[in-house]
Design a protein around this motif. Structure first.
Motif, PDB file in Angstrom:
ATOM      1  N   HIS A  52      57.745  43.900  -8.714  1.00  0.00           N
ATOM      2  CA  HIS A  52      58.250  43.623  -6.894  1.00  0.00           C
ATOM      3  C   HIS A  52      59.355  42.305  -7.648  1.00  0.00           C
ATOM      4  O   HIS A  52      58.957  41.633  -7.896  1.00  0.00           O
ATOM      5  N   VAL A  53      60.426  42.332  -6.867  1.00  0.00           N
ATOM      6  CA  VAL A  53      61.926  41.762  -7.208  1.00  0.00           C
ATOM      7  C   VAL A  53      62.494  41.274  -6.021  1.00  0.00           C
ATOM      8  O   VAL A  53      62.370  41.726  -4.291  1.00  0.00           O
ATOM      9  N   LEU A  54      62.205  39.932  -4.859  1.00  0.00           N
ATOM     10  CA  LEU A  54      63.232  39.839  -3.891  1.00  0.00           C
ATOM     11  C   LEU A  54      64.736  38.961  -4.320  1.00  0.00           C
ATOM     12  O   LEU A  54      64.295  38.560  -5.176  1.00  0.00           O
ATOM     13  N   ILE A  55      64.728  40.387  -3.452  1.00  0.00           N
ATOM     14  CA  ILE A  55      66.371  39.776  -3.487  1.00  0.00           C
ATOM     15  C   ILE A  55      66.762  39.269  -2.128  1.00  0.00           C
ATOM     16  O   ILE A  55      66.950  39.331  -0.592  1.00  0.00           O
ATOM     17  N   ARG A  56      67.618  37.635  -2.790  1.00  0.00           N
ATOM     18  CA  ARG A  56      67.999  36.834  -0.993  1.00  0.00           C
ATOM     19  C   ARG A  56      69.623  36.592  -1.269  1.00  0.00           C
ATOM     20  O   ARG A  56      70.378  36.241  -2.089  1.00  0.00           O
ATOM     21  N   PHE A  57      70.311  36.894   0.028  1.00  0.00           N
ATOM     22  CA  PHE A  57      71.837  36.750  -0.228  1.00  0.00           C
ATOM     23  C   PHE A  57      72.625  36.534   1.889  1.00  0.00           C
ATOM     24  O   PHE A  57      71.790  36.430   1.995  1.00  0.00           O
TER      25      PHE A  57
ATOM     26  N   SER B  35      65.175  42.562   5.246  1.00  0.00           N
ATOM     27  CA  SER B  35      65.153  41.375   7.073  1.00  0.00           C
ATOM     28  C   SER B  35      67.145  40.946   6.841  1.00  0.00           C
ATOM     29  O   SER B  35      67.302  40.410   5.545  1.00  0.00           O
ATOM     30  N   LEU B  36      67.219  41.519   7.368  1.00  0.00           N
ATOM     31  CA  LEU B  36      68.533  41.381   8.203  1.00  0.00           C
ATOM     32  C   LEU B  36      69.310  40.128   9.159  1.00  0.00           C
ATOM     33  O   LEU B  36      68.614  40.651   9.964  1.00  0.00           O
ATOM     34  N   LEU B  37      70.046  39.872   9.143  1.00  0.00           N
ATOM     35  CA  LEU B  37      70.685  38.933  10.008  1.00  0.00           C
ATOM     36  C   LEU B  37      72.293  39.063   9.937  1.00  0.00           C
ATOM     37  O   LEU B  37      72.951  39.089   9.597  1.00  0.00           O
ATOM     38  N   ALA B  38      72.445  39.776  11.080  1.00  0.00           N
ATOM     39  CA  ALA B  38      73.783  39.657  11.435  1.00  0.00           C
ATOM     40  C   ALA B  38      74.892  37.850  11.490  1.00  0.00           C
ATOM     41  O   ALA B  38      74.192  37.259  12.134  1.00  0.00           O
ATOM     42  N   LYS B  39      76.067  38.203  10.915  1.00  0.00           N
ATOM     43  CA  LYS B  39      77.003  37.187  10.474  1.00  0.00           C
ATOM     44  C   LYS B  39      78.434  37.115  11.473  1.00  0.00           C
ATOM     45  O   LYS B  39      78.204  38.173  12.424  1.00  0.00           O
ATOM     46  N   ASP B  40      79.274  36.515  11.348  1.00  0.00           N
ATOM     47  CA  ASP B  40      80.333  36.135  12.614  1.00  0.00           C
ATOM     48  C   ASP B  40      80.961  37.617  12.151  1.00  0.00           C
ATOM     49  O   ASP B  40      81.580  38.041  13.081  1.00  0.00           O
ATOM     50  N   GLN B  41      81.340  37.982  11.070  1.00  0.00           N
ATOM     51  CA  GLN B  41      81.936  38.535  10.977  1.00  0.00           C
ATOM     52  C   GLN B  41      81.157  40.518  11.203  1.00  0.00           C
ATOM     53  O   GLN B  41      79.889  40.431  11.124  1.00  0.00           O
ATOM     54  N   SER B  42      82.350  40.810  11.287  1.00  0.00           N
ATOM     55  CA  SER B  42      81.262  42.278  12.449  1.00  0.00           C
ATOM     56  C   SER B  42      80.953  42.918  11.385  1.00  0.00           C
ATOM     57  O   SER B  42      79.703  43.662  12.102  1.00  0.00           O
ATOM     58  N   ASP B  43      80.982  43.313   9.937  1.00  0.00           N
ATOM     59  CA  ASP B  43      80.104  44.169   9.673  1.00  0.00           C
ATOM     60  C   ASP B  43      79.483  43.388   8.259  1.00  0.00           C
ATOM     61  O   ASP B  43      78.987  44.163   7.207  1.00  0.00           O
ATOM     62  N   GLN B  44      79.641  42.043   8.247  1.00  0.00           N
ATOM     63  CA  GLN B  44      78.403  41.044   7.866  1.00  0.00           C
ATOM     64  C   GLN B  44      77.102  41.136   7.851  1.00  0.00           C
ATOM     65  O   GLN B  44      76.712  40.648   9.154  1.00  0.00           O
ATOM     66  N   VAL B  45      76.376  41.009   6.997  1.00  0.00           N
ATOM     67  CA  VAL B  45      74.830  40.690   7.293  1.00  0.00           C
ATOM     68  C   VAL B  45      74.841  39.247   6.251  1.00  0.00           C
ATOM     69  O   VAL B  45      75.771  39.454   4.967  1.00  0.00           O
ATOM     70  N   GLY B  46      73.648  39.308   6.342  1.00  0.00           N
ATOM     71  CA  GLY B  46      72.686  38.527   5.273  1.00  0.00           C
ATOM     72  C   GLY B  46      71.133  38.561   5.536  1.00  0.00           C
ATOM     73  O   GLY B  46      70.917  38.833   5.997  1.00  0.00           O
ATOM     74  N   GLY B  47      70.486  38.139   4.874  1.00  0.00           N
ATOM     75  CA  GLY B  47      68.853  38.522   4.507  1.00  0.00           C
ATOM     76  C   GLY B  47      68.684  38.340   3.458  1.00  0.00           C
ATOM     77  O   GLY B  47      68.836  37.745   2.381  1.00  0.00           O
ATOM     78  N   GLU B  48      67.284  39.438   3.145  1.00  0.00           N
ATOM     79  CA  GLU B  48      66.207  38.946   2.227  1.00  0.00           C
ATOM     80  C   GLU B  48      66.334  41.278   1.714  1.00  0.00           C
ATOM     81  O   GLU B  48      66.111  41.966   2.873  1.00  0.00           O
ATOM     82  N   ILE B  49      65.541  41.727   0.388  1.00  0.00           N
ATOM     83  CA  ILE B  49      65.290  42.718   0.606  1.00  0.00           C
ATOM     84  C   ILE B  49      64.151  42.399  -0.781  1.00  0.00           C
ATOM     85  O   ILE B  49      64.493  41.776  -1.585  1.00  0.00           O
ATOM     86  N   ARG B  50      63.152  42.854  -0.503  1.00  0.00           N
ATOM     87  CA  ARG B  50      62.139  43.205  -1.307  1.00  0.00           C
ATOM     88  C   ARG B  50      62.006  44.211  -1.699  1.00  0.00           C
ATOM     89  O   ARG B  50      61.775  45.630  -1.646  1.00  0.00           O
ATOM     90  N   LEU B  51      61.960  44.841  -3.115  1.00  0.00           N
ATOM     91  CA  LEU B  51      61.891  45.656  -3.894  1.00  0.00           C
ATOM     92  C   LEU B  51      60.644  46.158  -4.555  1.00  0.00           C
ATOM     93  O   LEU B  51      60.432  45.053  -5.515  1.00  0.00           O
TER      94      LEU B  51
END
Length: 154
Positions: A99-104, A131-147
């Motif tokens: 398993h790998v966790l990506i935070r961005f 797990s994603l969170l919307a950012k202020d810009q229209s199509d931008q997100v931040g979050g975590e992905i577990r693979l």
């Protein structure tokens, strides 16, 4: 002799009629079989076309396919590919051997989804949690992905 001649006159047209019907049935069978052969040829051509498409898709997929056995190898590959151009301010860490966790901090949502779809199609890596969170810009997100690395045949 007259009865024989009379019998011949009766049987001869009957025999001719039977012969005409038999020939007609043979011609009808021949036409039906000819239609079936033509339909089979068309189906065969369609199958050959589908087979050639399948072979070309399979060949291109094999060229792009990546197989990972451990999370460290996946982590390095992800850092070289996703971290450099798709995900901004990225932290990639291994959770265990599979398993790998990506935070961005930031990524364009459509590109992220396309990348994750492509990742699952061309590798033995599966998205387990997103797990994603919307950012202020229209199509931008931040979050975590577990693979998770899927080991086939294990």
């Amino acid at each position: 002799m007259i009865t024989n001649l009379r019998l011949i006159n009766i049987l001869l047209p009957l025999l001719a009629l039977i012969l005409v019907v038999a020939v007609w049935l043979q011609v009808d069978d021949w036409q039906r079989l000819t239609r079936q052969v033509k339909q089979s040829e068309v189906k065969l051509q369609q199958l050959e076309l589908e087979a050639s498409r399948f072979v070309s898709v399979q060949a291109s997929t094999k060229k792009e396919w990546r197989y990972f056995e451990e999370s460290q190898t996946l982590q390095i590959w992800l850092a070289e590919t996703a971290g450099s151009h798709l995900l901004q301010q990225t932290q990639i860490s291994t959770l265990d051997s599979k398993h790998v966790l990506i935070r961005f901090n930031q990524a364009q949502f459509p590109q992220l989804i396309n990348w994750l779809n492509q990742l699952q199609k061309t590798t033995n890596v599966e998205v387990v949690e997103l797990s994603l969170l919307a950012k202020d810009q229209s199509d931008q997100v931040g979050g975590e992905i577990r693979l998770a690395i899927q080991i086939y045949g294990a």
